[in-house]
Design a protein around this motif. Structure first.
Motif, mmCIF file in Angstrom:
data_model
loop_
_atom_site.group_PDB
_atom_site.id
_atom_site.type_symbol
_atom_site.label_atom_id
_atom_site.label_comp_id
_atom_site.label_asym_id
_atom_site.label_seq_id
_atom_site.Cartn_x
_atom_site.Cartn_y
_atom_site.Cartn_z
ATOM 1 N N TRP A 199 0.861 -1.181 0.000
ATOM 2 C CA TRP A 199 0.000 0.000 0.000
ATOM 3 C C TRP A 199 0.897 1.231 0.000
ATOM 4 C CZ3 TRP A 199 0.331 3.478 4.047
ATOM 5 C CH2 TRP A 199 0.940 3.015 5.219
ATOM 6 N N ARG A 200 0.399 2.305 -0.601
ATOM 7 C CA ARG A 200 1.199 3.522 -0.705
ATOM 8 C C ARG A 200 0.269 4.700 -0.971
ATOM 9 N NH1 ARG A 200 1.297 0.863 -5.538
ATOM 10 N NH2 ARG A 200 1.035 2.095 -7.451
ATOM 11 N N VAL A 201 0.815 5.888 -0.775
ATOM 12 C CA VAL A 201 0.083 7.111 -1.082
ATOM 13 C C VAL A 201 0.805 7.816 -2.218
ATOM 14 C CG1 VAL A 201 -0.684 9.357 -0.236
ATOM 15 C CG2 VAL A 201 -0.782 7.360 1.270
ATOM 16 N N GLU A 202 0.081 8.091 -3.285
ATOM 17 C CA GLU A 202 0.619 8.845 -4.414
ATOM 18 C C GLU A 202 -0.218 10.105 -4.575
ATOM 19 O OE1 GLU A 202 0.833 6.554 -7.968
ATOM 20 O OE2 GLU A 202 2.375 5.177 -7.207
ATOM 21 N N GLY A 203 0.402 11.240 -4.282
ATOM 22 C CA GLY A 203 -0.336 12.495 -4.361
ATOM 23 C C GLY A 203 -1.477 12.508 -3.366
ATOM 24 N N ARG A 204 -2.693 12.553 -3.854
ATOM 25 C CA ARG A 204 -3.880 12.595 -3.002
ATOM 26 C C ARG A 204 -4.684 11.298 -3.096
ATOM 27 N NH1 ARG A 204 -5.419 17.489 -1.200
ATOM 28 N NH2 ARG A 204 -7.649 17.003 -1.348
ATOM 29 N N THR A 205 -3.984 10.205 -3.422
ATOM 30 C CA THR A 205 -4.661 8.924 -3.593
ATOM 31 C C THR A 205 -3.948 7.832 -2.804
ATOM 32 O OG1 THR A 205 -5.390 9.550 -5.824
ATOM 33 C CG2 THR A 205 -5.462 7.213 -5.265
ATOM 34 N N LEU A 206 -4.712 7.064 -2.047
ATOM 35 C CA LEU A 206 -4.201 5.887 -1.355
ATOM 36 C C LEU A 206 -4.391 4.685 -2.275
ATOM 37 C CD1 LEU A 206 -3.221 4.366 1.223
ATOM 38 C CD2 LEU A 206 -5.636 4.230 1.896
ATOM 39 N N ILE A 207 -3.313 3.947 -2.520
ATOM 40 C CA ILE A 207 -3.351 2.812 -3.437
ATOM 41 C C ILE A 207 -3.100 1.531 -2.644
ATOM 42 C CG2 ILE A 207 -2.312 1.753 -5.475
ATOM 43 C CD1 ILE A 207 -1.547 4.573 -6.391
ATOM 44 N N LEU A 208 -4.051 0.609 -2.716
ATOM 45 C CA LEU A 208 -3.986 -0.652 -1.984
ATOM 46 C C LEU A 208 -3.899 -1.803 -2.978
ATOM 47 C CD1 LEU A 208 -6.920 0.159 0.469
ATOM 48 C CD2 LEU A 208 -4.486 0.544 0.865
ATOM 49 N N VAL A 209 -2.915 -2.675 -2.776
ATOM 50 C CA VAL A 209 -2.701 -3.796 -3.692
ATOM 51 C C VAL A 209 -2.834 -5.100 -2.910
ATOM 52 C CG1 VAL A 209 -1.154 -4.865 -5.367
ATOM 53 C CG2 VAL A 209 -1.108 -2.374 -5.040
#
Length: 219
Positions: A199-209
């Motif tokens: 999981w990571r934060v890119e800009g203003r989006t949380l991305i969950l894998v």
């Protein structure tokens, strides 16, 4: 390692740990103030005062971070314009809400509920209302825990969510606490996030894998 590389690594680490950087800066200012105490007593006293204020500020901010579970407005459910999570490829993407937090709508044993994603929370927590609607019963053989909230210390019962699902992610047999001190809020903690592939934060989006992407739901 060359001195410049060491300084660069140290600077990068302190940049990622602002409270530690604040405390170290305050200590350094205090040391300088102590060295100037005889030659320039007024300046030395001023620097030592600034040092004390910096250490107090670092302590208060640390306490604020440790006390994650609170019924203050930080955990109030947003009333308007809460973004919806979406699935792109193998990722579930969660845009930041207007209140500066990441919120998802997840199914707790099939019952849709809103959750705040809190990377500072060790364990996922749900309100008594959510527990009642979704059939999460505290386990009598498991010991209750004490949880500090804005209203003082409350007892929180430990239970298990049979199935927790949103986007293309599903977690089964997820430990949770049923916490009266949260009011109507629910919190996703690190015991859920640690199950993901990443999981990571890119800009203003949380991305969950997830490790095993599921058919999209709740998007």
């Amino acid at each position: 390692m060359e001195l410049s590389a060491y300084i660069s690594d140290l600077t990068g680490y302190l940049a990622s740990q602002p409270l530690l950087a604040l405390a170290m800066l305050a200590i350094f200012i205090g040391v300088v103030g102590g060295m100037l105490r005889r030659s320039a007593p007024k300046l030395g006293g001023l620097l030592r005062g600034v040092s004390h204020l910096g250490l107090v500020a670092a302590l208060l901010l640390t306490i604020a971070q440790v006390t994650r579970f609170t019924t203050d407005t930080d955990f109030a459910l947003p009333q308007f314009g809460m973004p919806r999570q979406s699935v792109e490829g193998n990722e579930t993407r969660v845009p930041i809400s207007d209140d500066g937090h990441f919120w998802v709508t997840a199914e707790v044993n099939g019952v849709p509920q809103d959750f705040l994603v809190d990377t500072g929370a060790t364990i996922t927590a749900i309100s008594p209302q959510t527990a009642g609607l979704s059939g999460v019963d505290p386990k009598p053989i498991r010991q209750s825990i004490a949880m500090r909230t804005a209203n003082g210390v409350v007892r929180a019962e430990v239970g298990t969510i049979r199935e927790f699902r949103f986007g293309n992610i599903v977690a089964r047999d997820l430990d949770t606490v049923v916490a009266p001190g949260l009011g109507d809020a629910n919190v996703i903690g690190m015991n859920f996030l640690s199950r993901l592939a990443s999981w990571r934060v890119e800009g203003r989006t949380l991305i969950l894998v997830p490790n095993h992407p599921q058919p999209a739901s709740g998007s």
